[in-house]
Design an enzyme around this catalytic site. Sequence first.
Site, PDB file in Angstrom:
ATOM      1  CG  ASP A 224      40.018  43.009  48.449  1.00 36.35           C
ATOM      2  OD1 ASP A 224      39.115  43.185  49.292  1.00 36.35           O
ATOM      3  OD2 ASP A 224      40.287  42.823  47.245  1.00 36.35           O
TER       4      ASP A 224
ATOM      5  CG  ASP B 275      41.091  41.720  53.308  1.00 35.91           C
ATOM      6  OD1 ASP B 275      40.557  40.922  53.356  1.00 35.91           O
ATOM      7  OD2 ASP B 275      40.717  42.381  51.792  1.00 35.91           O
TER       8      ASP B 275
END
Length: 174
Positions: free
Chosen positions: A134, A153
């Site tokens: 991330d 995401d």
Amino acid sequence: MATKKTKPSFTAVKSSAGASLTPWLGIAFIVILLDQISKITITRTFTHGEEKPITSFFNLVLAYNPGAAFSFLSDQGGWQKYFFAGIAIAAVVFIIYLLRKHAGQRMFCWALALIMGGALGNLIDRLAYGHVIDFLDFHLRGVGHFPAFNIADTAISIGAILFIFDELRRVNKH
């Protein structure tokens, strides 16, 4: 009498309804490509935990998430990697079934293609690294940080929003 030879040609994968799956698989592939390129770039540019402010509300940061959304189950002993990988594989199989069945429904298929691309992008991370990479970090001063996330995401979230919008639109027609 000579027989005419035909050249083999590329034919798009067709669904049972006759509409092509190729555009939807292409969208998923583009999501995977953008996701993986961005993750490779961030891992080569940053060290784990390193943060670079971009604006007053957005940073780039290299974070590892062994869990699911919002780091769900991230503190477990590693079994969650296989659990979430299994869920992703099952979801992709089901999405391909739905795409085959409903390939002509544009918004529905856009939603599914985005979700599939995102699921596969994060699955690649889980299998290759044991965690999801991330790097997008939004925050409000004094309030805190939203959990870091990535392009996969984002595609899953946009796909879910499109799916809900398509379903509401379908219900309102009837």
